[in-house]
Design an enzyme around this catalytic site. Sequence first.
Site, mmCIF file in Angstrom:
data_model
loop_
_atom_site.group_PDB
_atom_site.id
_atom_site.type_symbol
_atom_site.label_atom_id
_atom_site.label_comp_id
_atom_site.label_asym_id
_atom_site.label_seq_id
_atom_site.Cartn_x
_atom_site.Cartn_y
_atom_site.Cartn_z
ATOM 1 N N HIS A 1 12.430 -3.040 1.946
ATOM 2 C CA HIS A 1 12.007 -1.674 2.383
ATOM 3 C C HIS A 1 12.992 -0.630 1.871
ATOM 4 O O HIS A 1 14.369 -0.582 1.729
ATOM 5 C CB HIS A 1 11.992 -1.427 3.772
ATOM 6 C CG HIS A 1 11.213 -2.674 4.299
ATOM 7 N ND1 HIS A 1 9.630 -2.600 4.522
ATOM 8 C CD2 HIS A 1 11.125 -3.675 5.013
ATOM 9 C CE1 HIS A 1 9.110 -3.574 5.000
ATOM 10 N NE2 HIS A 1 10.057 -4.387 5.241
ATOM 11 N N ALA B 1 3.220 -0.774 4.742
ATOM 12 C CA ALA B 1 2.762 -0.799 6.203
ATOM 13 C C ALA B 1 2.285 -2.207 6.669
ATOM 14 O O ALA B 1 2.303 -2.495 7.930
ATOM 15 C CB ALA B 1 1.771 0.144 6.449
ATOM 16 N N PRO C 1 0.600 -1.428 -0.084
ATOM 17 C CA PRO C 1 0.090 -0.057 -0.121
ATOM 18 C C PRO C 1 0.749 1.242 -0.087
ATOM 19 O O PRO C 1 1.872 1.343 0.466
ATOM 20 C CB PRO C 1 -0.685 -0.066 1.350
ATOM 21 C CG PRO C 1 -0.227 -1.164 2.058
ATOM 22 C CD PRO C 1 0.667 -1.911 1.338
ATOM 23 N N ASN C 2 0.139 2.127 -0.681
ATOM 24 C CA ASN C 2 0.855 3.537 -0.806
ATOM 25 C C ASN C 2 2.099 3.543 -1.974
ATOM 26 O O ASN C 2 2.629 4.747 -2.142
ATOM 27 C CB ASN C 2 0.968 4.308 0.596
ATOM 28 C CG ASN C 2 -0.103 4.183 1.227
ATOM 29 O OD1 ASN C 2 -1.127 4.893 0.902
ATOM 30 N ND2 ASN C 2 -0.226 3.806 2.592
ATOM 31 N N TYR D 1 11.406 8.785 0.913
ATOM 32 C CA TYR D 1 11.293 7.605 -0.069
ATOM 33 C C TYR D 1 11.720 7.923 -1.367
ATOM 34 O O TYR D 1 11.864 7.204 -2.286
ATOM 35 C CB TYR D 1 9.706 7.219 -0.200
ATOM 36 C CG TYR D 1 9.200 6.642 0.965
ATOM 37 C CD1 TYR D 1 9.474 5.289 1.663
ATOM 38 C CD2 TYR D 1 8.271 6.983 1.737
ATOM 39 C CE1 TYR D 1 9.003 4.983 2.616
ATOM 40 C CE2 TYR D 1 7.372 6.662 3.003
ATOM 41 C CZ TYR D 1 7.900 5.620 3.311
ATOM 42 O OH TYR D 1 7.377 4.939 4.644
ATOM 43 N N GLU E 1 12.195 -9.647 1.567
ATOM 44 C CA GLU E 1 11.479 -8.329 2.007
ATOM 45 C C GLU E 1 12.379 -7.341 1.641
ATOM 46 O O GLU E 1 13.444 -7.091 2.016
ATOM 47 C CB GLU E 1 11.287 -8.809 3.384
ATOM 48 C CG GLU E 1 10.546 -7.735 4.383
ATOM 49 C CD GLU E 1 10.464 -7.681 5.640
ATOM 50 O OE1 GLU E 1 10.827 -8.772 6.284
ATOM 51 O OE2 GLU E 1 10.058 -6.811 6.189
ATOM 52 N N ARG F 1 5.349 10.876 -2.715
ATOM 53 C CA ARG F 1 5.098 10.699 -1.137
ATOM 54 C C ARG F 1 6.355 10.907 -0.508
ATOM 55 O O ARG F 1 7.358 10.301 -0.648
ATOM 56 C CB ARG F 1 4.625 9.399 -1.078
ATOM 57 C CG ARG F 1 4.431 8.708 0.222
ATOM 58 C CD ARG F 1 4.621 6.974 0.027
ATOM 59 N NE ARG F 1 4.148 6.615 1.473
ATOM 60 C CZ ARG F 1 4.582 5.426 1.781
ATOM 61 N NH1 ARG F 1 5.035 4.548 0.952
ATOM 62 N NH2 ARG F 1 4.192 4.786 3.103
ATOM 63 N N ARG G 1 13.655 4.174 12.298
ATOM 64 C CA ARG G 1 12.486 4.957 12.167
ATOM 65 C C ARG G 1 11.590 4.641 13.598
ATOM 66 O O ARG G 1 12.148 4.179 14.403
ATOM 67 C CB ARG G 1 11.623 4.690 10.874
ATOM 68 C CG ARG G 1 12.592 5.062 9.547
ATOM 69 C CD ARG G 1 11.498 4.915 8.464
ATOM 70 N NE ARG G 1 10.357 5.800 8.281
ATOM 71 C CZ ARG G 1 9.567 5.589 7.484
ATOM 72 N NH1 ARG G 1 9.634 4.694 6.669
ATOM 73 N NH2 ARG G 1 8.575 6.575 7.371
ATOM 74 N N ASN H 1 7.832 -5.863 -1.116
ATOM 75 C CA ASN H 1 7.740 -4.548 -0.105
ATOM 76 C C ASN H 1 6.360 -4.698 0.428
ATOM 77 O O ASN H 1 5.650 -4.011 -0.236
ATOM 78 C CB ASN H 1 8.202 -3.385 -0.708
ATOM 79 C CG ASN H 1 8.134 -2.161 0.271
ATOM 80 O OD1 ASN H 1 7.605 -2.362 1.450
ATOM 81 N ND2 ASN H 1 8.776 -1.237 -0.040
HETATM 82 C C1 DQA Z 1 8.448 0.888 3.915
HETATM 83 C C2 DQA Z 1 8.400 1.161 5.325
HETATM 84 C C3 DQA Z 1 6.903 0.862 5.840
HETATM 85 O O1 DQA Z 1 7.341 1.154 7.180
HETATM 86 C C4 DQA Z 1 6.244 1.897 5.476
HETATM 87 O O2 DQA Z 1 4.704 1.725 5.951
HETATM 88 C C5 DQA Z 1 5.846 2.001 4.047
HETATM 89 C C6 DQA Z 1 7.151 1.625 3.142
HETATM 90 C C7 DQA Z 1 9.774 1.273 2.932
HETATM 91 O O3 DQA Z 1 9.764 0.900 1.830
HETATM 92 O O4 DQA Z 1 10.510 1.822 3.584
HETATM 93 O O5 DQA Z 1 4.829 2.214 3.305
HETATM 94 O O6 DQA Z 1 8.132 -0.591 3.537
#
Ligand code: DQA
Length: 166
Positions: free
Chosen positions: A100, A77, A10-11, A23, A98, A18, A107, A74
Amino acid sequence: MLRIRVLHGPNLNLLGTREQSIYGTLSLDALDSAITKLAEELAVKVDLRQSNSEGDLVTWIQEARTRYDGIIINPAAYTHSSIAIRDAIAAAGLPTIEVHLSNIHQREEFRHRSYIAGVALGQISGFGPTGYLLALRGLHDHLSASQGQKKTTPSATSRRAEKGTR
Ligand code: DQA
């Protein structure tokens, strides 16, 4: 040919606009193009998908079981909340990396816990978009080595052949 499914949670569709200080400025399309380019160089077939929905991600992980050799995800959240995604990865039984973009361990405290890490082959965190390319190289090398060693382990291609699917 190795097949790898790449999933963005998501997002991540908002990448480039964003929270740029966290990011970066690369869009999801540009990131997917960079992954596709490296995949071509490595002779890997990649399938790239993004969803804001947990259920989509679970379904795509389940599907990967018989159609792909590995997963790069990825979970965004959902990393910090989704037992459903963790269980899907465990059930699929595929090597999963995984990724990120940010270093989740630097963080907020709630981002330090990953439900995914315990069922992943590894976690790459904090390298920005490069993390996906590291994951692709790492998974490619892992799969090539394990398929070379364990000739008895059926690849996605032979599992598909056994089941009569493509
Ligand atoms: C994320 C880190 C997560 O905590 C966050 O909710 C994201 C992006 C990252 O790529 O750094 O949406 O997965």
